[in-house]
Design a protein around this motif. Structure first.
Motif, mmCIF file in Angstrom:
data_model
loop_
_atom_site.group_PDB
_atom_site.id
_atom_site.type_symbol
_atom_site.label_atom_id
_atom_site.label_comp_id
_atom_site.label_asym_id
_atom_site.label_seq_id
_atom_site.Cartn_x
_atom_site.Cartn_y
_atom_site.Cartn_z
ATOM 1 N N TYR A 1 9.039 10.683 -12.872
ATOM 2 C CA TYR A 1 7.693 10.657 -12.305
ATOM 3 C C TYR A 1 7.735 10.060 -10.908
ATOM 4 N N ASN A 2 7.078 10.722 -9.982
ATOM 5 C CA ASN A 2 6.979 10.170 -8.627
ATOM 6 C C ASN A 2 5.535 9.863 -8.296
ATOM 7 N N VAL A 3 5.295 8.644 -7.846
ATOM 8 C CA VAL A 3 3.937 8.241 -7.490
ATOM 9 C C VAL A 3 3.541 8.932 -6.195
ATOM 10 N N THR A 4 2.402 9.628 -6.226
ATOM 11 C CA THR A 4 1.977 10.327 -5.009
ATOM 12 C C THR A 4 0.818 9.625 -4.308
ATOM 13 N N ALA A 5 0.111 8.749 -5.028
ATOM 14 C CA ALA A 5 -1.031 8.075 -4.402
ATOM 15 C C ALA A 5 -0.540 7.139 -3.301
ATOM 16 N N PRO A 6 -1.391 6.887 -2.301
ATOM 17 C CA PRO A 6 -0.987 6.010 -1.195
ATOM 18 C C PRO A 6 -1.054 4.536 -1.583
ATOM 19 N N TYR A 7 -0.054 3.779 -1.134
ATOM 20 C CA TYR A 7 -0.014 2.336 -1.368
ATOM 21 C C TYR A 7 0.312 1.649 -0.049
ATOM 22 N N PRO A 8 -0.197 0.421 0.160
ATOM 23 C CA PRO A 8 0.204 -0.332 1.355
ATOM 24 C C PRO A 8 1.713 -0.589 1.316
ATOM 25 N N THR A 9 2.262 -0.967 2.476
ATOM 26 C CA THR A 9 3.715 -1.143 2.510
ATOM 27 C C THR A 9 4.163 -2.570 2.258
ATOM 28 N N THR A 10 3.425 -3.331 1.484
ATOM 29 C CA THR A 10 3.854 -4.706 1.193
ATOM 30 C C THR A 10 4.729 -4.737 -0.055
ATOM 31 N N GLY A 11 5.498 -5.810 -0.202
ATOM 32 C CA GLY A 11 6.338 -5.977 -1.388
ATOM 33 C C GLY A 11 5.511 -5.980 -2.659
ATOM 34 N N PHE A 12 4.395 -6.667 -2.624
ATOM 35 C CA PHE A 12 3.525 -6.752 -3.788
ATOM 36 C C PHE A 12 2.967 -5.376 -4.157
ATOM 37 N N ALA A 13 2.528 -4.630 -3.166
ATOM 38 C CA ALA A 13 1.996 -3.286 -3.442
ATOM 39 C C ALA A 13 3.087 -2.417 -4.038
ATOM 40 N N ASN A 14 4.307 -2.633 -3.581
ATOM 41 C CA ASN A 14 5.419 -1.859 -4.110
ATOM 42 C C ASN A 14 5.672 -2.185 -5.580
ATOM 43 N N GLN A 15 5.464 -3.452 -5.940
ATOM 44 C CA GLN A 15 5.627 -3.813 -7.343
ATOM 45 C C GLN A 15 4.581 -3.094 -8.190
ATOM 46 N N LEU A 16 3.333 -3.063 -7.704
ATOM 47 C CA LEU A 16 2.284 -2.361 -8.457
ATOM 48 C C LEU A 16 2.563 -0.867 -8.488
ATOM 49 N N LYS A 17 3.156 -0.372 -7.433
ATOM 50 C CA LYS A 17 3.519 1.044 -7.403
ATOM 51 C C LYS A 17 4.558 1.341 -8.486
ATOM 52 N N ASN A 18 5.493 0.419 -8.653
ATOM 53 C CA ASN A 18 6.482 0.560 -9.723
ATOM 54 C C ASN A 18 5.802 0.550 -11.087
ATOM 55 N N VAL A 19 4.807 -0.317 -11.240
ATOM 56 C CA VAL A 19 4.081 -0.366 -12.516
ATOM 57 C C VAL A 19 3.387 0.971 -12.754
ATOM 58 N N SER A 20 2.816 1.526 -11.702
ATOM 59 C CA SER A 20 2.157 2.827 -11.824
ATOM 60 C C SER A 20 3.160 3.882 -12.275
ATOM 61 N N LYS A 21 4.330 3.828 -11.690
ATOM 62 C CA LYS A 21 5.390 4.772 -12.054
ATOM 63 C C LYS A 21 5.725 4.626 -13.525
ATOM 64 N N PHE A 22 5.871 3.383 -13.975
ATOM 65 C CA PHE A 22 6.204 3.158 -15.375
ATOM 66 C C PHE A 22 5.093 3.680 -16.280
ATOM 67 N N ILE A 23 3.855 3.354 -15.936
ATOM 68 C CA ILE A 23 2.737 3.772 -16.779
ATOM 69 C C ILE A 23 2.637 5.289 -16.831
ATOM 70 N N ASN A 24 2.691 5.898 -15.670
ATOM 71 C CA ASN A 24 2.488 7.340 -15.604
ATOM 72 C C ASN A 24 3.650 8.158 -16.140
ATOM 73 N N SER A 25 4.824 7.546 -16.183
ATOM 74 C CA SER A 25 5.962 8.321 -16.692
ATOM 75 C C SER A 25 5.988 8.301 -18.207
ATOM 76 N N GLY A 26 5.085 7.506 -18.804
ATOM 77 C CA GLY A 26 5.029 7.492 -20.252
ATOM 78 C C GLY A 26 5.918 6.446 -20.890
ATOM 79 N N LEU A 27 6.307 5.455 -20.142
ATOM 80 C CA LEU A 27 7.139 4.384 -20.680
ATOM 81 C C LEU A 27 6.382 3.687 -21.798
#
Lengths: 465, 413
Positions: free
Chosen positions: B247-273
């Protein structure tokens, strides 16, 4: 076991706990043929006290202009950071080279017991030397010196503990963490104790302890049922007169040297010795190292090495030189233990807390990173994916060598292995836990000792002592 | 391959490896997986609709709640904070009494959509103002004078519930695991970068050790514990990597480390983990000095990232199944100090986000700025009631098992 590898396992175990592990060169030392002689040698090697003297300036004592520019502030902070790095690296290197293993193992213990995290590396060094000087001496003496050290006074806010507005932080931690342990005192005891310690401060111009009668509350206090115009020293005396302090310290020592799971009987024996010896540490340790139960099977090879013990043991066994000492701090951060920076006043919890999924993988990879640029030669059946991984590892070697810049002395290490020693025998020497047949078979397949050793230090077994 | 934290000295050959893998026997199935690892791979993505996720965001340092959700309607706020109070015109009003710090502007839209709930005055009796103690209290859900060595999520994992049997049931997006995630028998797994952890487990010698122990009875002693942890890590790293990489996250996220962590969470959630709890931290909130700038920066990082995350989940249809809880170990004192900052305090707000909140908006009364405890806010809601709500209503376990006492919970979800 080839004859020359014939060292009693108890002596190996003793050094794994009381020191940082036996080295192959120690096989030749006649003192290591009996427990009693080995214990005696341990104490002899730690008889002298050598302070560490790495930080030579107290930056807080520098004359500062009333208004500092932000450049000046930054320069000062950089100087502080530099001192911090040097102090940390210096102690790790000392741990990796000194023959006073027992004294340093105990200094590490007190470093965790009197956990302190402050921004002045000179005070931190001073506290460290107090612990080193008294590591094998008297606990009561050490307790007083620690309580009056600028490091502790600052860290636990006793500077702010004054007559009309007492600060209970030090009084609380003194009982909770340094002497009695939780549940053995009341909130009222803390309040009264705090009053007794008012006026204990350090002189900001000289960096030395100063008792300030003006801020001291000299009224009567009632502490543990006794009433008097107690001063700090009196509180410390009352606390150590309480045998619970001996029990608390011995419980911690038991978990540090013997087993995560406290044995009430063994600890009671230790506490009796400790209390009767008026808190002299050496007789207590001697008692423990000569006790039968110290060498019981369930107590061998079952403690998780702390990150520092892992690094120091590896450095010592392989005579590792660090051309770039900064990596030592990186390793410490990755593994979760940075000397002089405990996470909080309770220190590092230790044991299984050192291990979770990420830290375990890093810990298992660190020996090969330090000794062999990250390569663990694989002697099993490699799948195509394995081959690809191995190939990319070899490509990485140069990069790793450039960054890590460690020089193990393989020549010196290998020449201390007696002739005709099998790889499995080397494994049995380096590792404390009993080895499974699977591991023994794997290691015996190695083409040479160096390959075997790289596998040996990359096993989960190597993480235990 | 082996990468140390805070360094980039090992060039990550991810690209090359990916290319290599595309053309090797791995895809054709020639790679032999030890039997015991197979069960974890067996779940198909389709079985996972309606899978509830909890995302815990920890703000470390003691975030000043009064400058986050600002009680601008109360004059005392301006009286006590002559230089650090936020000016009325800048505040994003939510009610007659409270409004958002302007750096949280991205959350206004989220609030208006009914996806945000603000619980005021959350704390506990006999509050501790030490970072370490108070953080431990929040993470272990203990009383103020209790010292627990397991975390509340760890105990949730221990509780042997139907949906928390796997090591990856709780993931912390960080290099090390917080106490909150450590139970007696089970632990969450710390994964900053799933690919990195996966690579770390690919060492052939390690794989050999793992497969040799697959059918061995593992002792309860420390050696057994190490092997058990290694085996679980292998299984989890493999599962997480293989599941999430599709799964690749397509929604836009800010470029901060914290936003990247939430982006990873989104990836995990959306990939069906099959993970139920995610834990993420943002630090820098200990604003003793120069609060407005420092807190402002951190709040902006927080607000922009959370807004992006919430909108992402709404877009992919996962917001109804996700609940986000934000907390800090304590709030700060009502009155400012002499350095344009504030010192450690007590009660604070807790922010909840989700698609299916029973009561969105401002959940309860604004903090009382007159009835103070030695200059500090008095708590009205025990934080364990918040946890109880999440445990009972969202994670489907009995909260008293995990919190060691029965808490009634709130009508939040």
């Amino acid at each position: 076991m080839s004859e020359q590898m014939n060292i009693p396992t108890q002596v190996k175990h003793l050094y794994a706990r009381a020191g940082f592990g036996l080295r192959l060169e120690d096989l030749r030392d006649p003192a290591n043929t009996s427990i009693k002689r080995a214990v005696k040698k341990l104490f002899e090697n730690s008889a002298n006290f050598e302070p560490i003297n790495i930080v030579d300036e107290n930056l807080d004592l520098r004359r500062k202009p009333a208004m500092q520019s932000s450049d000046e502030k930054r320069a000062l902070q950089e100087e502080r950071n530099r001192q911090e790095r040097l102090l940390n690296q210096g102690w790790v290197q000392y741990l990796s080279e000194t023959s006073a293993q027992l004294r340093e193992k105990m200094t590490l213990f007190w470093h965790n017991h009197f956990a302190c995290n402050i921004g002045n590396p000179q005070y931190a060094q001073e506290l460290n030397n107090i612990e080193r000087a008294n590591a094998l001496g008297n606990f009561k003496t050490m307790l007083l010196q620690v309580s009056q050290s600028p490091a502790m006074l600052q860290f636990l806010n006793n500077q702010q503990n004054q007559k009309d507005h007492p600060n209970e932080n030090f009084a609380r931690e003194l009982m909770e963490l340094f002497t009695l342990g939780r549940g053995n005192y009341t909130e009222q005891d803390i309040k009264e104790s705090a009053r007794a310690f008012t006026g204990w401060a350090f002189n900001g111009n000289t960096g030395t302890f100063r008792f300030n009668p003006r801020t001291h509350d000299d009224g009567p206090k009632t502490f543990f049922g006794q009433t008097g115009n107690f001063k700090g020293e009196d509180i410390l005396d009352i606390l150590t007169a309480n045998k619970q302090t001996a029990v608390f310290i011995c419980t911690k020592l038991y978990r540090y040297f013997v087993n995560d799971v406290p044995d009430a009987n063994n600890i009671k024996q230790m506490a009796d010795v400790f209390y009767k010896a008026n808190y002299e540490i050496e007789p207590l340790l001697e008692f423990m190292f000569l006790a039968d139960w110290f060498y019981a099977d369930k107590n061998v090879g079952n403690l998780v090495k702390s990150p520092i013990e892992l690094l120091a043991g590896l450095n010592r066994q392989f005579y590792v030189v660090y051309d770039n000492p900064a990596v030592l701090m990186q390793f410490q951060r990755t593994l979760g233990q940075v000397l002089f920076k405990p996470p909080n006043v309770a220190g590092w919890p230790g044991g299984r807390n050192w291990i979770d999924s990420s830290t375990l993988m890093y810990r298992m990879k660190i020996p090969s990173t330090i000794l062999n640029a990250g390569v663990i030669d694989f002697t099993g059946k490699a799948t195509p994916e394995d081959e690809a991984y191995i190939a990319s590892q070899r490509k990485q070697q140069l990069n790793i060598i450039k960054r890590v810049q460690t020089q193990p002395d393989w020549t010196r290490f290998l020449k201390n292995i007696p002739a005709n020693t099998s790889p499995a025998q080397v494994a049995a020497f380096i590792l404390e836990p009993k080895l499974s047949k699977g591991i023994i078979d794997d290691i015996n397949k190695s083409a040479d000792i160096k390959t075997a050793v790289m596998q040996i230090v990359s096993t989960p077994e190597y993480q235990l002592c | 391959m082996y990468q140390l934290r805070n360094t980039s000295y090992v060039k990550e050959e991810v690209m090359e490896r990916r290319d290599f893998l595309k053309s090797t026997a791995l895809i054709s199935g020639a790679y032999m997986m030890p039997a015991f690892l197979k069960p974890f791979e067996a779940m198909a993505k389709g079985e996972l609709t309606g899978y509830k996720n909890l995302v815990i965001i920890q703000l470390s340092g003691g975030n000043d709640g009064l400058n986050t959700i600002i009680p601008y309607g109360n004059d005392i706020y301006y009286q006590k904070r002559k230089t650090i109070a936020i000016n009325k015109p800048e505040i994003i009003t939510l009610s007659d009494m409270q409004g958002l710090n302007p750096n949280l502007s991205a959350l206004k839209e989220i609030y208006d959509q009914g996806w945000m709930s603000i619980i005021n005055s959350v704390g506990y009796p006999n509050p501790d103002r030490s970072h370490f103690r108070s953080m431990d209290i929040w993470q272990t859900a203990s009383d103020s004078n209790q010292f627990l060595t397991t975390g509340w999520i760890g105990r949730y994992l221990d509780s042997n519930c139907q949906s928390c049997k796997n090591p990856y049931t709780a993931i912390e997006v960080d290099d090390t695991l917080s106490l909150a995630m450590k139970g007696t028998n089970m632990k969450g797994i710390a994964v900053q970068d799933p690919n990195k952890l996966y690579q770390a487990t690919r060492e052939p010698f390690f794989k050999d050790l793992v497969s040799e122990h697959d059918n061995a009875h593992l002792n309860e002693d420390n050696l057994g514990y190490l092997y058990k942890t290694m085996i679980e890590t292998y299984s989890s790293a493999d599962y997480i990597q293989k599941t999430s990489k599709v799964y690749n996250v397509t929604a836009p996220y800010p470029t901060t480390g914290f936003a990247n962590q939430l982006k990873n969470v989104s990836k995990f959630i959306n990939s069906g983990l099959q993970t139920r709890v995610y834990y993420v931290s943002l630090s820098g909130f200990d604003t003793h000095v120069g609060q407005q700038n420092q807190q402002g920066r951190q709040l902006k990082i927080y607000g922009d990232a959370v807004a992006a995350f919430v909108k992402d989940l709404k877009q992919t249809g996962k917001l109804d199944d996700t609940l986000i809880m934000t907390f800090s170990e304590f709030g700060r004192r009502v009155e400012q100090n002499a350095s344009n900052g504030t010192d450690h305090g007590t009660a604070n707000n807790v922010l909840i986000f989700g698609g299916k909140l029973k009561k969105s908006g401002i959940f309860n009364e604004a903090p009382d700025l007159t009835q103070l405890d030695n200059g500090d806010l008095k708590y009205k809601v025990d934080f364990r009631d918040v946890y109880a709500t999440l445990l009972d209503k969202w994670l489907d376990v009995n909260n008293s098992q995990i919190l060691n006492k029965n808490f009634t919970g709130l009508g939040l979800v």
